[in-house]
Design a protein around this motif. Structure first.
Motif, PDB file in Angstrom:
ATOM      1  N   ASP A 285      15.375 -22.772  13.024  1.00 56.39           N
ATOM      2  CA  ASP A 285      15.459 -22.961  14.183  1.00 56.39           C
ATOM      3  C   ASP A 285      16.523 -22.032  15.266  1.00 56.39           C
ATOM      4  O   ASP A 285      16.706 -21.803  16.329  1.00 56.39           O
ATOM      5  N   SER A 286      17.790 -21.670  14.284  1.00 57.16           N
ATOM      6  CA  SER A 286      18.839 -21.336  15.155  1.00 57.16           C
ATOM      7  C   SER A 286      19.281 -20.419  14.380  1.00 57.16           C
ATOM      8  O   SER A 286      19.233 -19.240  13.095  1.00 57.16           O
ATOM      9  N   ALA A 287      20.657 -19.158  15.328  1.00 58.42           N
ATOM     10  CA  ALA A 287      20.995 -18.392  14.837  1.00 58.42           C
ATOM     11  C   ALA A 287      22.836 -18.255  15.129  1.00 58.42           C
ATOM     12  O   ALA A 287      23.151 -18.888  15.684  1.00 58.42           O
ATOM     13  N   VAL A 288      23.347 -18.138  14.089  1.00 61.69           N
ATOM     14  CA  VAL A 288      24.454 -18.226  13.629  1.00 61.69           C
ATOM     15  C   VAL A 288      25.788 -16.311  14.802  1.00 61.69           C
ATOM     16  O   VAL A 288      25.459 -15.422  13.515  1.00 61.69           O
ATOM     17  N   VAL A 289      25.986 -16.100  15.821  1.00 60.09           N
ATOM     18  CA  VAL A 289      26.193 -14.962  15.680  1.00 60.09           C
ATOM     19  C   VAL A 289      27.730 -15.132  15.274  1.00 60.09           C
ATOM     20  O   VAL A 289      28.652 -16.157  15.762  1.00 60.09           O
ATOM     21  N   SER A 290      28.765 -14.023  14.904  1.00 61.30           N
ATOM     22  CA  SER A 290      30.258 -13.879  14.553  1.00 61.30           C
ATOM     23  C   SER A 290      30.546 -13.436  14.590  1.00 61.30           C
ATOM     24  O   SER A 290      30.424 -11.828  14.668  1.00 61.30           O
TER      25      SER A 290
ATOM     26  N   LEU B  70      32.454 -17.906  16.747  1.00 63.50           N
ATOM     27  CA  LEU B  70      31.181 -18.643  16.302  1.00 63.50           C
ATOM     28  C   LEU B  70      30.309 -18.984  17.323  1.00 63.50           C
ATOM     29  O   LEU B  70      30.615 -20.328  18.054  1.00 63.50           O
ATOM     30  N   VAL B  71      29.013 -18.406  17.518  1.00 66.13           N
ATOM     31  CA  VAL B  71      28.531 -18.738  18.217  1.00 66.13           C
ATOM     32  C   VAL B  71      26.923 -19.125  18.242  1.00 66.13           C
ATOM     33  O   VAL B  71      26.569 -18.931  16.950  1.00 66.13           O
ATOM     34  N   VAL B  72      26.147 -20.171  18.776  1.00 65.54           N
ATOM     35  CA  VAL B  72      25.092 -21.116  18.221  1.00 65.54           C
ATOM     36  C   VAL B  72      23.872 -20.989  18.694  1.00 65.54           C
ATOM     37  O   VAL B  72      24.005 -21.195  19.636  1.00 65.54           O
ATOM     38  N   LEU B  73      23.070 -19.972  18.785  1.00 62.10           N
ATOM     39  CA  LEU B  73      21.552 -19.657  19.487  1.00 62.10           C
ATOM     40  C   LEU B  73      20.928 -20.600  19.247  1.00 62.10           C
ATOM     41  O   LEU B  73      20.279 -20.454  17.711  1.00 62.10           O
ATOM     42  N   THR B  74      19.851 -21.773  19.344  1.00 65.40           N
ATOM     43  CA  THR B  74      18.820 -21.805  19.016  1.00 65.40           C
ATOM     44  C   THR B  74      17.788 -21.325  20.304  1.00 65.40           C
ATOM     45  O   THR B  74      17.800 -21.618  21.254  1.00 65.40           O
ATOM     46  N   LEU B  75      16.617 -21.410  19.154  1.00 69.76           N
ATOM     47  CA  LEU B  75      14.801 -21.028  19.912  1.00 69.76           C
ATOM     48  C   LEU B  75      14.489 -22.451  19.849  1.00 69.76           C
ATOM     49  O   LEU B  75      13.767 -23.099  19.136  1.00 69.76           O
ATOM     50  N   SER B  76      13.698 -22.212  21.214  1.00 69.40           N
ATOM     51  CA  SER B  76      13.386 -23.955  21.563  1.00 69.40           C
ATOM     52  C   SER B  76      11.763 -23.316  22.323  1.00 69.40           C
ATOM     53  O   SER B  76      12.608 -23.010  23.649  1.00 69.40           O
ATOM     54  N   GLY B  77      10.933 -23.861  22.177  1.00 71.24           N
ATOM     55  CA  GLY B  77       9.355 -23.595  23.301  1.00 71.24           C
ATOM     56  C   GLY B  77       9.992 -22.013  23.953  1.00 71.24           C
ATOM     57  O   GLY B  77       9.342 -21.728  25.449  1.00 71.24           O
ATOM     58  N   GLY B  78      10.176 -20.588  22.897  1.00 70.73           N
ATOM     59  CA  GLY B  78      10.378 -19.661  23.587  1.00 70.73           C
ATOM     60  C   GLY B  78      10.821 -19.020  24.287  1.00 70.73           C
ATOM     61  O   GLY B  78      11.575 -17.925  25.157  1.00 70.73           O
ATOM     62  N   LYS B  79      12.676 -20.203  24.163  1.00 70.65           N
ATOM     63  CA  LYS B  79      13.966 -19.872  25.364  1.00 70.65           C
ATOM     64  C   LYS B  79      14.655 -19.948  24.121  1.00 70.65           C
ATOM     65  O   LYS B  79      15.397 -20.853  22.922  1.00 70.65           O
TER      66      LYS B  79
END
Length: 229
Positions: free
Chosen positions: A119-124, A138-147
């Motif tokens: 459920d996570s994406a790492v932007v480098s 390094l930025v971690v984005l996590t998808l939860s509940g459609g957001k």
């Protein structure tokens, strides 16, 4: 310049299954047009009147709450003074579920990459401005509940060839340490100091330090917080 050894560790993100599923991913996303998705994101998220995107790409991601498969589209561009990008999540039919601005992007596609794990994406993003000191974010984005939430941000690889001969390698690793189905984020850091540029180019450190930090996801804050190191 970093050594081949250090380059190999830039984005080691515990994604050993990525190569195995790449063919399936390419096949399943053929029906998604990246330009169409990018325009849908930019119509929702305002990143500046002069913004023109260099690249739009799509990677698979899973919603951590519903466990449904989704698509993450990221958009990087300019003008060169821009430090902003945008990301959006889409369902299998290409419907935009959520989009958000992503700040602090100092690079174009040649210096940026996005990898996903569950459920996570790492932007480098690597700032290679030609000053002699290069630094990665390094930025971690996590998808939860459609957001999409920005759940973690840290410095990554860095190196200098001017007066101070050193480099730092950073690995972000997702592990289910406690067997409860949730993933902890581990930040592994290796710092090398060299006596001279020749030793740095040849990968012969004078001094090496290694550290590890474990971050636990806090659902209410939508952040990875330091558990222990």
């Amino acid at each position: 310049m970093p050594t081949l050894r250090s380059l190999a560790a830039i984005t080691c993100l515990c994604l050993t299954s990525a190569c195995l599923v790449s063919c399936l991913v390419d096949k399943s996303r053929r029906g998604l047009d990246c330009d169409t998705l990018a325009k849908a994101i930019l119509a929702t998220v305002h990143v500046g009147d002069s913004f023109i995107y260099d690249v739009a790409n799509v990677v698979p991601i899973v919603d951590g709450a519903s466990r449904e498969a989704r698509w993450l589209c990221y958009v990087f561009g300019g003008p060169p003074t821009s430090t902003t990008g945008a990301v959006g999540v889409f369902d299998s039919g290409g419907r935009l579920l959520h989009a958000r601005e992503l700040k602090g992007l100092y690079a174009y596609i040649t210096n940026a990459s996005v990898l996903t794990q569950g459920d996570s994406a790492v932007v480098s993003v690597l700032d290679a401005s030609g000053t002699g000191f290069h630094a990665e974010s390094l930025v971690v984005l996590t998808l939860s509940g459609g957001k999409l939430y920005e759940t973690f941000r840290c410095s990554g690889l860095s190196w200098s060839m001017h007066s101070e001969f050193h480099d730092q390698e950073v690995e972000l690793v997702f592990r289910n340490l406690y067997g409860d189905g949730t993933s902890e984020l581990i930040r592994l850091v290796t710092s090398n100091r060299y006596a001279c540029s020749v030793d740095q180019q040849n990968g012969k450190p004078l001094d090496t330090k290694r550290t590890a930090e474990v971050f636990e996801f806090e659902p209410k804050a939508h952040q990875y917080v330091l558990r222990f190191d």
